[in-house]
Design a protein around this motif. Structure first.
Motif, PDB file in Angstrom:
ATOM      1  N   GLU A  32       0.872  -0.997   0.054  1.00 27.33           N
ATOM      2  CA  GLU A  32       0.158   0.121   0.032  1.00 27.33           C
ATOM      3  C   GLU A  32       0.839   1.223   0.252  1.00 27.33           C
ATOM      4  OE1 GLU A  32      -0.414  -2.546   2.262  1.00 27.33           O
ATOM      5  OE2 GLU A  32      -2.482  -3.117   2.207  1.00 27.33           O
ATOM      6  N   ASN A  33       1.990   1.179   0.660  1.00 26.50           N
ATOM      7  CA  ASN A  33       2.870   2.641   0.751  1.00 26.50           C
ATOM      8  C   ASN A  33       3.412   2.587  -0.704  1.00 26.50           C
ATOM      9  OD1 ASN A  33       2.275   2.729   3.454  1.00 26.50           O
ATOM     10  ND2 ASN A  33       4.253   1.490   4.177  1.00 26.50           N
ATOM     11  N   GLU A  34       3.805   1.825  -1.401  1.00 25.13           N
ATOM     12  CA  GLU A  34       4.213   1.960  -2.651  1.00 25.13           C
ATOM     13  C   GLU A  34       3.206   2.463  -3.474  1.00 25.13           C
ATOM     14  OE1 GLU A  34       5.052  -0.701  -0.921  1.00 25.13           O
ATOM     15  OE2 GLU A  34       6.837  -1.436  -1.329  1.00 25.13           O
ATOM     16  N   ALA A  35       2.065   2.137  -3.438  1.00 22.16           N
ATOM     17  CA  ALA A  35       1.014   2.249  -4.428  1.00 22.16           C
ATOM     18  C   ALA A  35       0.524   4.031  -3.922  1.00 22.16           C
ATOM     19  CB  ALA A  35      -0.227   1.408  -4.047  1.00 22.16           C
ATOM     20  N   GLU A  36       0.613   4.343  -2.685  1.00 22.44           N
ATOM     21  CA  GLU A  36       0.185   5.638  -2.321  1.00 22.44           C
ATOM     22  C   GLU A  36       1.411   6.570  -2.888  1.00 22.44           C
ATOM     23  OE1 GLU A  36      -1.260   8.387   1.390  1.00 22.44           O
ATOM     24  OE2 GLU A  36      -0.956   6.069   1.667  1.00 22.44           O
ATOM     25  N   TYR A  37       2.696   6.005  -2.591  1.00 25.79           N
ATOM     26  CA  TYR A  37       3.674   7.186  -3.202  1.00 25.79           C
ATOM     27  C   TYR A  37       3.367   7.412  -4.694  1.00 25.79           C
ATOM     28  CZ  TYR A  37       8.157   8.489  -5.084  1.00 25.79           C
ATOM     29  OH  TYR A  37       9.339   8.879  -5.674  1.00 25.79           O
ATOM     30  N   ASN A  38       3.084   6.364  -5.484  1.00 27.12           N
ATOM     31  CA  ASN A  38       3.204   6.482  -6.995  1.00 27.12           C
ATOM     32  C   ASN A  38       1.726   7.119  -7.493  1.00 27.12           C
ATOM     33  OD1 ASN A  38       5.362   5.053  -8.612  1.00 27.12           O
ATOM     34  ND2 ASN A  38       4.867   3.716  -6.848  1.00 27.12           N
TER      35      ASN A  38
END
Length: 389
Positions: A32-38
């Motif tokens: 989820e963290n990578e998704a939010e960052y992108n």
């Protein structure tokens, strides 16, 4: 100008890549963290070019906000999702031209979030705005457009849910009827599968309506909407699915209350078969429905057929829900009632005692139903004493 255009194109390509990465990480576990960052990076890049760029770039920014908002909603950040959809709506409304699909998507999404936040009145205003926009722009949206029909169906489903929750049953039924008409149009177009979620939603809402009409003893109204719900559940998920079995169960209860026993038995048996196939032989819902069929047989005096069903319902419920669940109490009470009707007092006694024990633990010693059961227990003990004297 050429340099600016090239820079804008490069920035938009980078933003599109980040948006796709956000989609990819959303589908992966614990990313989820990578998704939010992108998603956030895509929005930041899109914002650097949208103010003095083409309509296409501005719509890309809207798309980025939409995906980010949907992501936050999926993972429970309702406030953040609401803010993102609101920002997206403001962005769309500033665009030149008319963009009813994007505006409707934002309105519906904000309304759905408000429903999840238990703010139905505020949600209703967004759904009404969306429906009015769809009604007024239907021709411009293209009557053959699958997206337009999906938006209509989603809007009507949400309105039906609101009306049902607000006890406005006639309005809820009208919204369901409009949605069913749209699904029929989509079926002719061969695109109805794209709205399976909304079809299931309409089926569930019609089921709720049927239960409400049942409670109000509006038998014909209840039967009509239950049958419509079964048909909608069948279209959404095929001839054997959990939702359809649940609706059949509720329709069977309606028939049973009105002593239409042949229809009741057929529906309970069909529901049990579907639930056993979809949920497994020992699922708690299977136990409940088997118990309902056993109660039907008890009412008809078919005690030899009822007994093994009660025993199976008892075994499933005890295994799945534990020894102290109130559904177990219901089965014990009905088994007591079965023996009581046959005047087999001593066999009835332990089942009534077990029912009282569970209910007293769940509701307290002075709950009206517990007190009533204790009165029945005293009467039963008196009957046993009198037969021995």
């Amino acid at each position: 100008n050429n340099n600016n255009n090239n820079n804008n194109n490069n920035t938009q390509i980078k933003a599109a890549i980040h948006l796709q990465l956000g989609d990819l990480y959303t589908l992966m576990a614990d990313r989820e963290n990578e998704a939010e960052y992108n998603y956030k990076t895509a929005i930041e890049l899109a914002e650097t070019i949208h103010s003095n760029s083409s309509n296409i770039c501005n719509l890309f920014l809207v798309r980025a906000y939409t995906k980010f908002a949907a992501f936050k909603r999926r993972f429970g950040s309702l406030e953040t999702a609401h803010i993102a959809f609101s920002t997206m709506l403001n962005s769309v409304e500033k665009l030149p031209g008319f963009h009813p699909r994007e505006i409707t998507t934002a309105l519906l999404s904000m309304g759905e979030i408000l429903l999840l936040q238990n703010k139905p009145t505020e949600a209703h205003s967004f759904f009404e705005r969306a429906l009015n926009l769809l009604d007024s722009s239907y021709n411009k949206l293209n009557q053959q457009s699958t997206i337009s029909h999906c938006l209509f169906a989603r809007c009507l489903y949400n309105l039906a849910t609101f009306y049902c929750t607000n006890l406005q049953y006639n309005e809820a039924e009208e919204a369901c009827k409009r949605a069913i008409n749209i699904f029929t149009i989509m079926e002719r177009m061969g695109s109805h599968k794209l709205c399976e979620v909304d079809q299931r939603g309409i089926a569930v809402t019609l089921d709720r309506l049927g239960q409400a009409f049942t409670d109000k003893k509006q038998v014909n109204d209840a039967e009509r909407v239950f049958l419509a719900a079964i048909e909608m559940a069948k279209k959404a998920s095929g001839p054997e699915n959990y939702h359809m079995a649940t609706i059949m169960n509720n329709l069977a209860y309606l028939y049973s209350a009105n002593e239409s026993f042949n229809d009741t038995e057929a529906l309970y048996k069909q529901s049990i078969a579907i639930l056993e196939t979809t949920l497994g032989l020992n699922h708690a819902e299977v136990g409940v429905t088997i118990g309902n069929l056993a109660v039907l047989f008890k009412r008809q005096g078919r005690f030899q057929e009822a007994l093994p069903l009660f025993q199976r319902a008892l075994d499933i419920t005890r295994a799945q829900l534990g020894d102290d669940h109130t559904k177990l109490s219901d089965i014990y009470y009905n088994m007591h009632s079965m023996y009581y009707k046959q005047e087999i007092w001593e066999d009835a006694l332990p089942y009534l005692e077990q029912s009282i024990q569970i209910d007293e633990k769940a509701y307290g010693a002075y709950h009206p139903e517990v007190l009533q059961s204790k009165v029945e227990l005293a009467s039963l003990k008196a009957k046993i004493a009198s037969t021995k004297s």
